[in-house]
Design an enzyme around this catalytic site. Structure first.
Site, PDB file in Angstrom:
ATOM      1  N   HIS A 180      25.040   5.191   0.713  1.00 29.32           N
ATOM      2  CA  HIS A 180      24.282   4.422   1.707  1.00 29.32           C
ATOM      3  C   HIS A 180      23.891   3.065   1.121  1.00 29.32           C
ATOM      4  O   HIS A 180      23.588   2.978  -0.074  1.00 29.32           O
ATOM      5  CB  HIS A 180      23.031   5.207   2.141  1.00 29.32           C
ATOM      6  CG  HIS A 180      22.398   4.606   3.354  1.00 29.32           C
ATOM      7  ND1 HIS A 180      21.571   3.514   3.276  1.00 29.32           N
ATOM      8  CD2 HIS A 180      22.506   4.925   4.674  1.00 29.32           C
ATOM      9  CE1 HIS A 180      21.189   3.183   4.511  1.00 29.32           C
ATOM     10  NE2 HIS A 180      21.740   4.016   5.373  1.00 29.32           N
ATOM     11  N   LYS A 224      16.048   9.105   6.504  1.00 26.93           N
ATOM     12  CA  LYS A 224      15.607   8.291   5.352  1.00 26.93           C
ATOM     13  C   LYS A 224      14.303   8.874   4.774  1.00 26.93           C
ATOM     14  O   LYS A 224      14.136  10.086   4.759  1.00 26.93           O
ATOM     15  CB  LYS A 224      15.483   6.822   5.770  1.00 26.93           C
ATOM     16  CG  LYS A 224      16.774   6.310   6.426  1.00 26.93           C
ATOM     17  CD  LYS A 224      16.807   4.827   6.631  1.00 26.93           C
ATOM     18  CE  LYS A 224      18.125   4.432   7.298  1.00 26.93           C
ATOM     19  NZ  LYS A 224      18.282   2.990   7.452  1.00 26.93           N
ATOM     20  N   ASN A 240      19.981  10.046  10.188  1.00 23.40           N
ATOM     21  CA  ASN A 240      19.525   9.807   8.820  1.00 23.40           C
ATOM     22  C   ASN A 240      18.044   9.465   8.886  1.00 23.40           C
ATOM     23  O   ASN A 240      17.675   8.357   9.263  1.00 23.40           O
ATOM     24  CB  ASN A 240      20.324   8.657   8.199  1.00 23.40           C
ATOM     25  CG  ASN A 240      19.827   8.297   6.807  1.00 23.40           C
ATOM     26  OD1 ASN A 240      18.983   9.009   6.244  1.00 23.40           O
ATOM     27  ND2 ASN A 240      20.336   7.215   6.251  1.00 23.40           N
ATOM     28  N   GLY A 271      18.238  -1.481  10.399  1.00 25.71           N
ATOM     29  CA  GLY A 271      16.791  -1.630  10.534  1.00 25.71           C
ATOM     30  C   GLY A 271      16.356  -3.000  11.019  1.00 25.71           C
ATOM     31  O   GLY A 271      15.177  -3.336  10.963  1.00 25.71           O
ATOM     32  N   GLU A 302      21.254   1.486   1.204  1.00 22.63           N
ATOM     33  CA  GLU A 302      19.935   1.475   0.548  1.00 22.63           C
ATOM     34  C   GLU A 302      20.041   2.067  -0.855  1.00 22.63           C
ATOM     35  O   GLU A 302      19.329   1.629  -1.774  1.00 22.63           O
ATOM     36  CB  GLU A 302      18.924   2.223   1.427  1.00 22.63           C
ATOM     37  CG  GLU A 302      18.575   1.387   2.671  1.00 22.63           C
ATOM     38  CD  GLU A 302      18.246   2.178   3.916  1.00 22.63           C
ATOM     39  OE1 GLU A 302      17.978   3.391   3.816  1.00 22.63           O
ATOM     40  OE2 GLU A 302      18.272   1.578   5.009  1.00 22.63           O
ATOM     41  N   GLU A 311      28.447   0.687   8.080  1.00 24.19           N
ATOM     42  CA  GLU A 311      27.072   0.249   8.332  1.00 24.19           C
ATOM     43  C   GLU A 311      26.890  -1.159   7.758  1.00 24.19           C
ATOM     44  O   GLU A 311      26.577  -1.309   6.566  1.00 24.19           O
ATOM     45  CB  GLU A 311      26.075   1.201   7.665  1.00 24.19           C
ATOM     46  CG  GLU A 311      26.133   2.617   8.202  1.00 24.19           C
ATOM     47  CD  GLU A 311      24.797   3.338   8.030  1.00 24.19           C
ATOM     48  OE1 GLU A 311      24.281   3.801   9.046  1.00 24.19           O
ATOM     49  OE2 GLU A 311      24.287   3.407   6.905  1.00 24.19           O
ATOM     50  N   GLY A 370      16.465   4.592  12.434  1.00 19.92           N
ATOM     51  CA  GLY A 370      15.170   4.552  13.123  1.00 19.92           C
ATOM     52  C   GLY A 370      15.136   5.352  14.414  1.00 19.92           C
ATOM     53  O   GLY A 370      14.181   6.114  14.663  1.00 19.92           O
ATOM     54  N   SER A 401      21.089  -0.131  13.541  1.00 17.85           N
ATOM     55  CA  SER A 401      20.299  -0.393  14.754  1.00 17.85           C
ATOM     56  C   SER A 401      20.917   0.223  16.006  1.00 17.85           C
ATOM     57  O   SER A 401      20.844  -0.347  17.092  1.00 17.85           O
ATOM     58  CB  SER A 401      20.072  -1.901  14.939  1.00 17.85           C
ATOM     59  OG  SER A 401      19.281  -2.412  13.879  1.00 17.85           O
TER      60      SER A 401
HETATM   61  P1  13P Z   1      18.894   2.002  11.566  1.00 15.92           P
HETATM   62  O1  13P Z   1      19.506   2.788  12.699  1.00 15.92           O
HETATM   63  O2  13P Z   1      17.435   2.186  11.423  1.00 15.92           O
HETATM   64  O3  13P Z   1      19.332   0.564  11.619  1.00 15.92           O
HETATM   65  O4  13P Z   1      19.528   2.609  10.218  1.00 15.92           O
HETATM   66  C1  13P Z   1      20.892   2.763  10.149  1.00 15.92           C
HETATM   67  C2  13P Z   1      21.208   3.520   8.916  1.00 15.92           C
HETATM   68  O5  13P Z   1      21.061   3.025   7.817  1.00 15.92           O
HETATM   69  C3  13P Z   1      21.647   4.917   9.060  1.00 15.92           C
HETATM   70  O6  13P Z   1      22.121   5.422   7.857  1.00 15.92           O
END
Ligand code: 13P
Length: 261
Positions: free
Chosen positions: A93, A11, A9, A173, A95, A167, A235, A213
């Protein structure tokens, strides 16, 4: 047999100018038997990434989609617009939930729209830190699943290849990961919720990914859990070295589960 899935992802990162090269590099460094690979770039890079991945066995996913088929929804993207560009879609998600007010009911409508369009959904669920500290993470995730899935046809969702991604919001993150045991316990709880929703044997056949993460350093422990079937990576999915090592680890899991031949 459930597949092993590693889904990137990206983002709101990359541009159409660099997304193709990144996708190609990741694809070439993650070729591992028995592992299903998905890259989810921003909408504006879907075509570039699709073109960059011609000849590679890597699927392209969108990070979201609108629940209505068309209309006066400025700035939004419909399933019809994704035709030919993406075959997977991330829905719900955290977010999207936190910054754009997406509710379980809305995510359920998006699921219907995605399935009708033949898109393979990755439904994201996960608790915030206060929920985990209060010991109510399973109840929160159960409510999210119920809110998005209750009354929906499990067989149709299974036929669409639905994947659930656990998640925990506090792990996204932050560099803080759920322990492998906690990820496994939640994967089991998610399947128990699906059974309670009447999914029957479909629950056991539904892949559950972990996200939050995930890196090359911690993915091995997480994928060593029999109830966890892959990772949704943020990330680290922008870093080819990380993705190569994550895929190698996923390949070990796939081989151990008899998926690699
Ligand atoms: P990170 O791997 O950056 O923590 O993000 C996880 C995520 O939200 C994948 O959809």
């Amino acid at each position: 047999m459930r597949p092993i899935v590693i889904a990137a992802n990206w983002k709101m990162n990359t541009t159409p100018a660099d997304a193709g090269d990144l996708a190609r590099t990741i694809a070439s460094r993650t070729r591992v038997a028995g592992v299903t690979r998905v890259i989810c770039p921003p909408y504006v890079s879907l075509a570039t990434v699709r073109d960059a991945l011609v000849g590679e066995d890597v699927a392209v996913g969108a990070q979201n989609v609108h629940h209505e088929p068309a209309g006066a929804y400025t700035g939004e993207v419909s399933t019809a617009m994704l035709a030919g560009l993406a075959t997977w879609v991330i829905l719900g998600h955290s977010e999207r939930r936190a910054y754009f007010g997406e509710t379980d009911a809305l995510i359920g409508k998006k699921l219907d729209r995605a399935v009708a369009a033949g898109l393979r959904p990755i439904l994201c669920v996960g608790e915030v830190l206060a929920d985990r500290e209060a010991g109510r993470e399973i109840a929160v995730v159960d409510a999210q699943l119920r809110g998005a899935l209750d009354g929906r046809d499990a067989a149709a969702l299974a036929a669409a290849g639905i994947v659930i991604a656990y998640e925990p919001v506090w792990a996204i993150g932050t560099g803080r990961t759920a322990s492998a045991a906690d990820a496994a316990a939640m994967a089991d709880a998610i399947r128990a919720s699906l059974v309670a929703l009447g999914w029957g044997s479909v629950a056991e056949a539904t892949p559950v990914l972990y996200g939050g993460s995930v890196t090359a350093a911690n993915v091995g422990d997480i994928l060593g859990q029999p109830s966890v079937d892959g990772a949704l990576i943020g990330g680290a999915s922008l870093k080819p070295d990380e993705m190569a090592a994550i895929a190698a680890s996923a390949g070990i899991t796939a081989a151990a589960r008899g998926l690699a031949s």
